[in-house]
Design a protein around this motif. Structure first.
Motif, mmCIF file in Angstrom:
data_model
loop_
_atom_site.group_PDB
_atom_site.id
_atom_site.type_symbol
_atom_site.label_atom_id
_atom_site.label_comp_id
_atom_site.label_asym_id
_atom_site.label_seq_id
_atom_site.Cartn_x
_atom_site.Cartn_y
_atom_site.Cartn_z
ATOM 1 N N ARG A 1 8.391 -4.481 -9.879
ATOM 2 C CA ARG A 1 7.969 -4.823 -8.232
ATOM 3 C C ARG A 1 8.099 -3.681 -7.497
ATOM 4 O O ARG A 1 7.195 -3.252 -6.688
ATOM 5 C CB ARG A 1 8.624 -5.625 -7.706
ATOM 6 N N GLU A 2 9.175 -3.046 -7.637
ATOM 7 C CA GLU A 2 9.211 -1.738 -6.731
ATOM 8 C C GLU A 2 8.530 -0.633 -7.079
ATOM 9 O O GLU A 2 8.001 0.045 -6.266
ATOM 10 C CB GLU A 2 10.719 -1.063 -6.644
ATOM 11 N N GLU A 3 8.142 -0.223 -8.363
ATOM 12 C CA GLU A 3 7.405 0.614 -8.781
ATOM 13 C C GLU A 3 5.904 0.359 -8.372
ATOM 14 O O GLU A 3 4.997 1.208 -7.732
ATOM 15 C CB GLU A 3 7.347 0.987 -10.268
ATOM 16 N N ALA A 4 5.657 -0.910 -8.328
ATOM 17 C CA ALA A 4 4.579 -1.452 -8.151
ATOM 18 C C ALA A 4 4.073 -0.964 -6.541
ATOM 19 O O ALA A 4 2.816 -0.848 -6.052
ATOM 20 C CB ALA A 4 4.016 -2.915 -8.326
ATOM 21 N N LEU A 5 4.998 -1.495 -5.968
ATOM 22 C CA LEU A 5 4.956 -1.330 -4.531
ATOM 23 C C LEU A 5 4.574 -0.121 -3.836
ATOM 24 O O LEU A 5 4.041 0.534 -3.073
ATOM 25 C CB LEU A 5 5.988 -2.090 -3.600
ATOM 26 N N ALA A 6 5.526 0.856 -4.642
ATOM 27 C CA ALA A 6 5.278 2.234 -4.329
ATOM 28 C C ALA A 6 3.790 2.887 -4.591
ATOM 29 O O ALA A 6 3.436 3.633 -4.074
ATOM 30 C CB ALA A 6 6.428 2.925 -5.353
ATOM 31 N N VAL A 7 3.459 2.420 -5.663
ATOM 32 C CA VAL A 7 2.102 2.862 -6.165
ATOM 33 C C VAL A 7 1.037 2.408 -4.976
ATOM 34 O O VAL A 7 0.251 3.036 -4.466
ATOM 35 C CB VAL A 7 1.645 2.226 -7.515
ATOM 36 N N LEU A 8 1.126 1.247 -4.764
ATOM 37 C CA LEU A 8 0.297 0.618 -3.591
ATOM 38 C C LEU A 8 0.364 1.417 -2.218
ATOM 39 O O LEU A 8 -0.441 1.602 -1.497
ATOM 40 C CB LEU A 8 0.548 -1.053 -3.433
ATOM 41 N N LYS A 9 1.505 1.730 -1.953
ATOM 42 C CA LYS A 9 1.846 2.455 -0.724
ATOM 43 C C LYS A 9 1.015 3.772 -0.796
ATOM 44 O O LYS A 9 0.786 4.016 0.557
ATOM 45 C CB LYS A 9 3.364 2.655 -0.288
ATOM 46 N N ASP A 10 0.980 4.290 -1.667
ATOM 47 C CA ASP A 10 0.269 5.655 -1.983
ATOM 48 C C ASP A 10 -1.287 5.420 -1.736
ATOM 49 O O ASP A 10 -1.952 6.379 -1.477
ATOM 50 C CB ASP A 10 0.719 6.423 -3.175
ATOM 51 N N LEU A 11 -1.615 4.105 -1.995
ATOM 52 C CA LEU A 11 -3.146 3.826 -2.447
ATOM 53 C C LEU A 11 -3.644 2.943 -0.993
ATOM 54 O O LEU A 11 -4.984 2.900 -0.974
ATOM 55 C CB LEU A 11 -3.423 3.061 -3.664
ATOM 56 N N ARG A 12 -3.016 2.480 -0.209
ATOM 57 C CA ARG A 12 -3.506 1.740 0.888
ATOM 58 C C ARG A 12 -3.104 2.401 2.062
ATOM 59 O O ARG A 12 -1.847 3.150 2.264
ATOM 60 C CB ARG A 12 -2.748 0.161 0.645
ATOM 61 N N PRO A 13 -3.865 2.105 3.220
ATOM 62 C CA PRO A 13 -3.888 2.925 4.214
ATOM 63 C C PRO A 13 -2.393 2.722 5.076
ATOM 64 O O PRO A 13 -1.915 3.722 5.915
ATOM 65 C CB PRO A 13 -5.126 2.328 5.166
ATOM 66 N N THR A 14 -1.821 1.567 4.939
ATOM 67 C CA THR A 14 -0.937 1.170 5.617
ATOM 68 C C THR A 14 0.290 0.391 4.727
ATOM 69 O O THR A 14 -0.142 -0.495 3.878
ATOM 70 C CB THR A 14 -0.939 0.171 6.825
ATOM 71 N N PRO A 15 1.652 0.465 4.962
ATOM 72 C CA PRO A 15 2.763 -0.232 4.080
ATOM 73 C C PRO A 15 2.349 -1.937 4.244
ATOM 74 O O PRO A 15 2.722 -2.463 3.546
ATOM 75 C CB PRO A 15 3.912 0.026 4.670
ATOM 76 N N HIS A 16 1.922 -2.248 5.387
ATOM 77 C CA HIS A 16 1.598 -3.698 5.583
ATOM 78 C C HIS A 16 0.530 -4.173 4.561
ATOM 79 O O HIS A 16 0.601 -5.285 4.084
ATOM 80 C CB HIS A 16 1.070 -3.824 6.932
#
Length: 467
Positions: A208-223
Motif C-alpha cells: 500500500r505505501e509503495e502504491a501511495l508513493a507512486v500515485l502522489k507522484d502522478l496526481r496533482p494533490t496528495p488528496h
C-alpha cells in the motif's frame, strides 16, 4: 493565497508531465508491434523470392507472428500478475530483440516462421501489458488519450518500418529490414527499467505505501492520491477472482464477451489487410516496383497523423461518436474501392482514386477502431478480473489478426478485388450497428464507477453512466 495557488498549479503541471513521460515510455511497447506489422509488408516479396515460398507459405510467414502473439497474450496475464506490469514489458522487449535477429539470420521458410512467431510472442505480451499499465497509471480524464498513445506508437512503428523497407528495397536487403528493428527493441527495454510499478498491481500485492508513493507522484494533490487508494482498496475487498469469477459471475462474463467483440470488430474492419499486403493491393491498381513501396510508406505517415488526431479527440468527443464516424467512413471507402476494382483501374485518375480511398480508410480506422478498442477493453474489466479479461480480449485480437493475415491472399484470389473489398464494406456497416447496441460511452468516468455499473447488471451500453 496566490502563492498557494501557484504552488498547486506547479504541482499539477509537474504531475501531469511525469504521467505523460511514463505513459510514452510504456506505450512504446506498441512501437514493437508496429515495427513487426510494417516490416513484413516490404520484406515479404523478397523473402518469398529468396526461399521460393508458395502463397500458402507467404500467408504463414505473415500470420506466424499473430500465432505467437496469441500465445504471448495468454502468458502475459500470468506474467503481469506474478512479476508485475513493468517486468512483463521488459521480458517482452528482450524476446522481441531475439526474434528480430532470428528473422534477419533465417535460412529457410521454417526458420523465418519460427523467428516471426518469436517476435509475435513478444508483441502479444506487450499488447496485453502496455494498455493495462497505462489504464492503471492514468486518471479518468486522461485515460483515453494515454491508452491511445499505445496505438499511436503502433502507427509510428509501422511508418518507420515502411520507410526502412522502402530504403532497403532498392537493393533487396530484406535481412537488414528485420535486423535494424532490433535497435528500438533494445531502447524500449532500457526505458522500461525506469518506469514505476503500477499502483493497482502494488495494492494487489499488499504494498500500500509503495502504491501511495507512486500515485502522489502522478496526481496533482496528495488528496487525490489518497482518494484513489481508498477506491482501489474498496474494489479489492470485493470477493472476485480469475476463473472462479468468470464461471460464477454473469456480469463479468458480459465484460469478457464485450472485450472479445470489440477486438473482432477492430481486426475484421480490415486494417491489417492493408498493412500486411499494401504493396500487393497497390499492384492491383497498377503500381510497380518502388512506387508500391513509397505509396505504402505514405499510408504509414497518414496513419500516424490520424492517430494523433484521435488522441486529441478521445477524451473530448467520447468513444462512441468517434466509432460511429469511423465505421461509417470505412464502409463508404471499402464500398467505393470495390466498385473501382469492378470497373477497372486502367486510367491514372482511377489509380489516384484507389490510393485516396485507401488513405481515407486508414484515417478512419486510425481515428476510431484502432486506438479506441484498446481503450475500451482496458476500461470495462473489473479490477480483480482485469488480467483475465484483457487476456481474453488480447488473445482475440491476435487470433482474429491471424485469421485475416492467413486468409486474405486466398480470399483475394478466390473472390477477386471487387467482392473482397465489398465484403469488408459490409462488415464495417455491421460494426456500426454493433457499436450502437453494445458499446458503452466511458468518457470521463472512473474505472471504479464503470465496474459498479457492470456488477449492478446495467446494460453493457449503459455501464459508462455516471452514478
Amino acid at each position: 493565497m496566490p502563492e498557494t495557488a501557484a504552488a498547486s498549479q506547479t504541482n499539477e503541471t509537474s504531475a501531469h508531465f511525469r504521467t505523460i513521460i511514463i505513459g510514452i515510455l510504456a506505450a512504446t511497447g506498441g512501437l514493437m508491434s508496429g515495427l513487426d506489422i510494417g516490416v513484413i509488408s516490404g520484406a515479404l516479396d523478397f523473402v518469398a523470392d529468396t526461399f521460393k515460398a508458395s502463397t500458402f507459405a507467404q500467408e504463414w510467414i505473415v500470420s506466424a507472428m499473430m500465432a505467437g502473439a496469441a500465445i504471448g497474450a495468454v502468458l502475459a496475464g500470468w506474467l503481469a500478475r506474478i512479476s508485475g506490469r513493468k517486468w512483463a514489458l521488459v521480458g517482452g522487449g528482450v524476446i522481441f530483440v531475439l526474434g528480430s535477429l532470428a528473422c534477419a539470420f533465417a535460412w529457410s521458410v521454417s526458420t523465418m516462421i519460427a523467428g516471426r512467431a518469436l517476435m509475435g510472442l513478444a508483441i502479444g505480451i506487450a499488447a496485453f501489458t502496455s494498455p493495462l499499465y497505462l489504464s492503471e497509471i492514468a486518471s479518468e480524464n486522461t485515460r483515453g488519450a494515454m491508452i491511445s498513445t499505445y496505438q499511436l506508437m503502433i502507427t509510428v512503428g509501422i511508418f518507420l518500418a515502411f520507410i526502412s523497407d522502402t530504403l532497403f528495397s532498392y537493393h533487396g536487403q530484406w535481412r537488414w529490414m528485420f535486423g535494424v528493428i532490433a535497435i528500438p527493441g533494445v531502447l524500449f527495454v532500457i526505458g522500461v527499467l525506469f518506469l514505476p510499478y503500477s499502483p493497482r498491481w502494488l495494492m494487489m500485492q499488499g504494498r500500500r505505501e509503495e502504491a501511495l508513493a507512486v500515485l502522489k507522484d502522478l496526481r496533482p494533490t496528495p488528496h487525490e492520491a489518497h482518494a484513489e487508494i481508498r477506491a482501489i482498496d474498496e474494489q479489492l475487498q470485493q470477493r472476485q477472482g480469475g476463473f472462479s469469477l468468470l464461471l460464477k459471475n454473469a456480469n463479468f462474463r458480459r465484460s469478457i464477451l464485450l472485450g472479445i467483440l470489440l477486438q473482432v470488430m477492430q481486426q475484421f474492419a480490415g486494417i491489417n489487410v492493408v498493412m500486411y499486403y499494401a504493396p500487393k493491393i497497390f499492384a492491383l491498381a497498377g503500381f510497380v516496383g518502388t512506387a508500391q513501396m513509397w505509396c505504402t510508406a505514405m499510408i504509414g505517415f497518414v496513419n500516424v497523423l490520424a492517430t494523433l488526431a484521435a488522441i486529441g479527440l478521445v477524451d473530448r468527443w467520447g468513444r462512441k461518436p468517434i466509432l460511429y464516424c469511423g465505421f461509417s467512413i470505412m464502409t463508404v471507402a471499402m464500398g467505393a474501392l470495390a466498385v473501382l476494382n469492378h470497373v477497372g483501374m486502367d486510367s491514372q485518375a482511377a489509380k489516384v482514386l484507389c490510393v485516396f480511398l485507401i488513405m481515407i480508410f486508414i484515417v478512419a480506422h486510425a481515428m476510431s477502431a484502432g486506438p479506441l478498442m484498446w481503450v475500451l477493453c482496458s476500461e470495462i474489466q473489473p479490477i480483480k478480473g482485469r488480467d483475465l479479461g484483457i487476456t481474453f480480449s488480447t488473445l482475440t485480437n491476435w487470433v482474429s489478426n491471424m485469421i485475416v493475415g492467413a486468409s486474405f491472399l486466398s480470399i483475394l484470389g478466390w473472390l477477386g478485388g471487387a467482392k473482397t473489398f465489398g465484403l469488408m464494406g459490409l462488415l464495417n456497416a455491421l460494426f456500426f450497428v454493433l457499436t450502437y447496441v453494445f458499446v458503452p460511452e466511458t468518457k470521463g468516468v472512473s474505472l471504479e464507477v464503470i465496474e459498479q455499473n457492470l456488477m449492478a447488471g446495467k446494460k453493457l451500453r449503459d455501464i459508462g453512466q455516471k452514478v
